[in-house]
Scaffold this motif. Structure first.
Motif, short mmCIF file in Angstrom:
data_model
loop_
_atom_site.label_atom_id
_atom_site.label_comp_id
_atom_site.label_asym_id
_atom_site.label_seq_id
_atom_site.Cartn_x
_atom_site.Cartn_y
_atom_site.Cartn_z
N SER A 1 -110.49 82.44 -27.03
CA SER A 1 -108.96 82.88 -27.49
C SER A 1 -108.84 82.01 -28.85
O SER A 1 -109.23 80.71 -28.66
CB SER A 1 -107.95 82.42 -26.38
OG SER A 1 -108.07 80.96 -26.32
N ILE A 2 -108.29 82.68 -29.74
CA ILE A 2 -107.89 81.91 -31.23
C ILE A 2 -106.41 82.27 -31.31
O ILE A 2 -106.06 83.18 -31.36
CB ILE A 2 -108.77 82.61 -32.28
CG1 ILE A 2 -110.25 82.46 -31.70
CG2 ILE A 2 -108.33 82.28 -33.68
CD1 ILE A 2 -111.16 83.18 -33.05
N VAL A 3 -105.81 80.97 -31.11
CA VAL A 3 -104.42 81.11 -31.12
C VAL A 3 -103.74 80.49 -32.47
O VAL A 3 -104.34 79.39 -32.84
CB VAL A 3 -103.85 80.56 -29.84
CG1 VAL A 3 -102.43 80.56 -29.72
CG2 VAL A 3 -104.48 81.34 -28.42
N ASP A 4 -102.53 81.02 -32.95
CA ASP A 4 -102.04 80.03 -33.78
C ASP A 4 -101.43 78.81 -33.39
O ASP A 4 -100.66 78.96 -32.50
CB ASP A 4 -100.84 80.88 -34.67
CG ASP A 4 -101.23 82.02 -35.56
OD1 ASP A 4 -102.57 81.99 -35.88
OD2 ASP A 4 -100.65 82.86 -36.01
N TRP A 5 -101.58 77.82 -34.06
CA TRP A 5 -101.37 76.32 -33.63
C TRP A 5 -100.11 76.15 -34.36
O TRP A 5 -100.07 75.71 -35.65
CB TRP A 5 -102.16 75.21 -33.76
CG TRP A 5 -101.93 73.90 -33.07
CD1 TRP A 5 -101.44 73.74 -32.07
CD2 TRP A 5 -102.37 72.85 -33.58
NE1 TRP A 5 -101.17 72.46 -31.88
CE2 TRP A 5 -101.77 71.85 -32.86
CE3 TRP A 5 -103.16 72.24 -34.72
CZ2 TRP A 5 -102.02 70.52 -32.74
CZ3 TRP A 5 -103.42 70.91 -34.71
CH2 TRP A 5 -102.89 70.21 -34.07
N THR A 6 -98.87 76.31 -33.78
CA THR A 6 -97.68 76.22 -34.43
C THR A 6 -97.19 74.74 -34.80
O THR A 6 -96.43 74.44 -35.65
CB THR A 6 -96.43 76.75 -33.85
OG1 THR A 6 -96.57 76.06 -32.41
CG2 THR A 6 -96.73 78.36 -33.61
N ALA A 7 -97.81 73.76 -34.24
CA ALA A 7 -97.56 72.16 -34.60
C ALA A 7 -97.97 71.94 -36.10
O ALA A 7 -97.12 70.82 -36.51
CB ALA A 7 -98.47 71.27 -33.50
N ILE A 8 -98.84 72.68 -36.60
CA ILE A 8 -99.09 72.43 -38.10
C ILE A 8 -99.09 73.55 -38.61
O ILE A 8 -99.48 74.63 -38.11
CB ILE A 8 -100.43 71.47 -38.04
CG1 ILE A 8 -101.57 72.15 -37.73
CG2 ILE A 8 -100.20 70.16 -37.66
CD1 ILE A 8 -102.92 71.65 -38.21
#
Length: 378
Positions: free
Chosen positions: A105-112
């Motif tokens: 799984s490749i997921v957008d990391w919204t923390a940065i």
């Protein structure tokens, strides 16, 4: 004609090239780099376990669709994978198999900003996971800088516009407030506050009695005094009228606020809401017990405990008038009362050990009367 055909072929080849365009995106590790373990199969078909510390990842795209990716170390070590079967493919989350058992799984990391996470699962169990941040190209860095400058410029312009708008709105609002404030009739507000106090005292005369008892330092059998209170009053004002919205109960309002003459006014429903501190002054009194003596048409009052005669003028007119309406036969009557202004909050008349008249208000503020005096013939 031949030249035209050549031009058309060139355009078509360019279009085909664009449609099949490939690109890559490079991401560097974020936070703590992690080791990746995998099985490597060489040209002779021999498989051996290997591992390396992942420092970056390269995503490969064709026609804007992910086709595979490569995990890389600082050196030559790397591991490449292709998409074997898609499960979910959205800009925010890509979930696919790289073989029959491994899912990624490749997921957008919204923390940065520009961050993503990559997670490997073998038959559902996580075997590797790490966070990465995109390595911007020179063109992307330049674009981001331009976007940031544009954002700052817009914020500055919006801020200046907001200040100017507030100034203009404030001038208009204060002008309306001045117009409305001139029309305020403070007597109406004081009447509303007084009625509010009457309503509260009717429901619980004991509160007022305790206030008076505290002030009655000389422990007089009858006592009356002015009671002063201060109330927080919420007012609604507009071009038509002023209304008391709440008393001693905070009101939340979110409209734009303007200050005039030290008072803050908030816009609401075409008018304004404001808070005011209103002082009240009520005349009130009580008796712990006095004796009303009715003899041959004459009425005298004495202290129940002191037996000293009390000047009739000391008895509040509202009480003495009510007593003379209720009692007109010879005898001695013990009287206890609480009043405020022109309202009798409670009145008890006892003859001997029997309560012959009782007047008070219930918990809902309704007047209650009972006793034999109400049924005795006149």
């Amino acid at each position: 004609m031949k030249k035209t055909i050549i031009v058309l072929l060139t355009v078509m080849l360019n279009i085909i090239s664009l449609l099949g365009q490939s690109r890559t995106e490079i991401y560097d590790y974020f936070m703590v780099p992690k080791e990746f373990e995998y099985n490597y199969t060489d040209a002779n078909g021999y498989t051996s376990p290997r591992k390396f510390t992942v420092k970056s990842v390269i995503l490969n795209f064709k026609n804007d669709e992910l086709t595979g990716f490569t995990l890389k170390s600082d050196g030559k070590a790397q591991a490449s994978f292709k998409v074997y079967k898609w499960v979910n493919n959205t800009p925010q989350m890509k979930y696919f198999f790289i073989d029959e058992n491994f899912a990624v799984s490749i997921v957008d990391w919204t923390a940065i900003e520009d961050g993503l996470s990559i997670t490997f699962r073998y038959n559902g169990y996580v075997t590797f996971g790490a966070y990465f941040k995109k390595r911007l190209t020179a063109e992307e860095k330049k674009l981001r800088e331009e976007q940031e400058r544009a954002r700052i410029a817009k914020e500055k312009a919006d801020s200046i516009a907001a200040v100017e708008k507030y100034k203009a709105d404030s001038i208009a609002a204060v002008g309306r407030i001045k117009e409305y404030v001139v029309k305020i009739d403070s007597s109406n507000i004081k009447t509303a506050v007084r009625d509010y106090e009457y309503k509260n005292y009717k429901k619980n005369a004991r509160v007022l009695r305790r206030e008076l008892w505290r002030i009655n330092q000389s422990n007089l059998p009858i006592f009356s005094s002015y009671i002063e209170n201060s109330h927080d009053v919420t007012l609604s004002i507009d071009s038509v009228a002023i209304e008391v919205v709440r008393i001693d109960e905070p009101v939340k309002y979110s409209g734009a606020k303007y200050v005039f003459d030290g008072t803050t006014y908030a816009v609401q429903d075409g008018g304004f809401i404001c808070e005011a501190k209103i002082k009240s002054r009520l005349f009130a009194g009580y008796s712990d017990g006095i004796i009303m003596q009715w003899k041959k048409g004459l009425v005298t009052y004495i202290g129940a405990d002191t037996s000293e005669e009390i000047d009739k003028s000391q008895i509040p007119l509202i009480i003495s008038s009510e007593l003379e309406k209720l009692v007109n036969t010879n005898g001695k009557y013990r009287v206890e009362y609480v009043f405020v202004d022109n309202i009798i909050l409670s009145l008890t008349i006892t003859k001997g050990k029997k309560v012959i008249y009782l007047q008070n208000y219930d918990d809902n503020g309704h007047l209650q009367k009972s006793g034999t005096l109400l049924t005795d013939p006149r």
